[in-house]
Write an enzyme that holds these catalytic residues in place. Sequence first.
Site, PDB file in Angstrom:
ATOM      1  CG  ASP A   1       7.861 119.811  19.408  1.00 56.32           C
ATOM      2  OD1 ASP A   1       8.217 120.059  20.897  1.00 56.32           O
ATOM      3  OD2 ASP A   1       7.097 120.037  18.777  1.00 56.32           O
TER       4      ASP A   1
ATOM      5  CG  ASP B   1       7.719 121.142  24.942  1.00 57.46           C
ATOM      6  OD1 ASP B   1       7.926 122.565  24.624  1.00 57.46           O
ATOM      7  OD2 ASP B   1       6.998 120.393  24.910  1.00 57.46           O
ATOM      8  CD  GLU B   2       7.334 124.656  20.450  1.00 57.74           C
ATOM      9  OE1 GLU B   2       7.807 124.259  19.525  1.00 57.74           O
ATOM     10  OE2 GLU B   2       6.710 125.343  21.042  1.00 57.74           O
TER      11      GLU B   2
END
Length: 430
Positions: free
Chosen positions: A27, A121-122
């Site tokens: 993350d 973003d993860e």
Amino acid sequence: MGRERGREERDFGPGGDDTGCTILHVDMDAFFASVEVRRHPELRGKPVVVGGTGGRGVVSSASYEARAFGVRSAMPTSRARALCPQAIFIPPDSTAYGEASRAVMAILRDVTPLVEQLSVDEAFLDVAGARRLLGPPAQIAIDLRARIARDLELPCSIGIAPTKFLAKLGSARAKPDGLLLVPRARVLEFLHPLPVSTLWGVGERSAEQLQRFGLRTVGDVAQAPIGLLRSAVGEAAAAHLHELASGRDPRPVTTGREEKSVGSETTFDIDVDDHERIKQTMLGLSGQIGARLRAAGQSGRTIAIKVRFADFKTINRSRTLPVATDVSQEIFQTAWALFRTLGPTDRIRLIGVRVEGLAGAEGAARQLALGEPERGWREAERAVDAAASRFGRAAVKPASLLKTGDRRRHPDKRAVPDELDPLSDGSAAS
């Protein structure tokens, strides 16, 4: 909080037993804000807020320096300014964040092809097959964080665990810029003291309902009779929560997640009833969507619009085309036609455009309209994409609406349609 974080780093650090802990959750930390700090190093260590800067803007991302003042994602920008007036507010740059996201995911796929991207973003990784080459899971996570920091100058946090649920919890507890391992033998020790709200599927209302039955921690849920859980949250949710609370989550990392739609929307700072401004905004949104479709090699047949009025009433309209498209002009023409079917409208707060029913663009049928030149909008827009890739979207000429009857000529001598300049990237959106 500091003592709790210190205890977790000591008790669940990367030096523990990672046998069977082949699931990683990566993350990125304050991703949009971190990308802006990388672009502008003078912002390092300062409170940075990325989001809409107008009166109705919302926070998309905040650096940890800004979070120390209580600024959070999805918070109205006006509230963020009140909490942290010294913060630097930056409008979002989706192109820059998309490029950074692709770079991150490319590094993850260098480690293993089993990457399940959840958002920009993860992602989850299954590193079981990478152990022989790259070492045990904890070492893979350490090296991965170091590489992302070295190559991309971006911080991230990683959770290492036997299951996806535990790995995601681990990365959240490791933030910012940390790493947390949940050993298989210590799953319940880690999990059971946590509040019920940490369980996937438990929102604010479900948490309140569980607490009414005296279930305040994950351990309480694990030890509760299944009948009590059914009374609290219903039969289906009861079984799901009991499994998670007991440390069981059999779901594998899957790589087949595909977008079923691509869309974009804009909330106006002030409610509008100017149809020319609405038209210009829809043109910009269509340009953004078309560029995303072409970059992903996808096209879609169904065009949909969303209109939210000043009183928050929201309507949706859609139309399915004979063949799929990735052409911004075709998306815009259909979206605008859908909007015009609404007739006179009240003042508008939000407008959105979406393309649904996605498939690979290369295999999609393409039929020329009567009188349409063999080379037209698609080729012009791809030329814009190439220029934007080389020079950046900001260097590409913004869209311009033409008034009815204004038939300007392009160098190819064909008349430009009334609606827009074909060399538009849609950057005229509000």
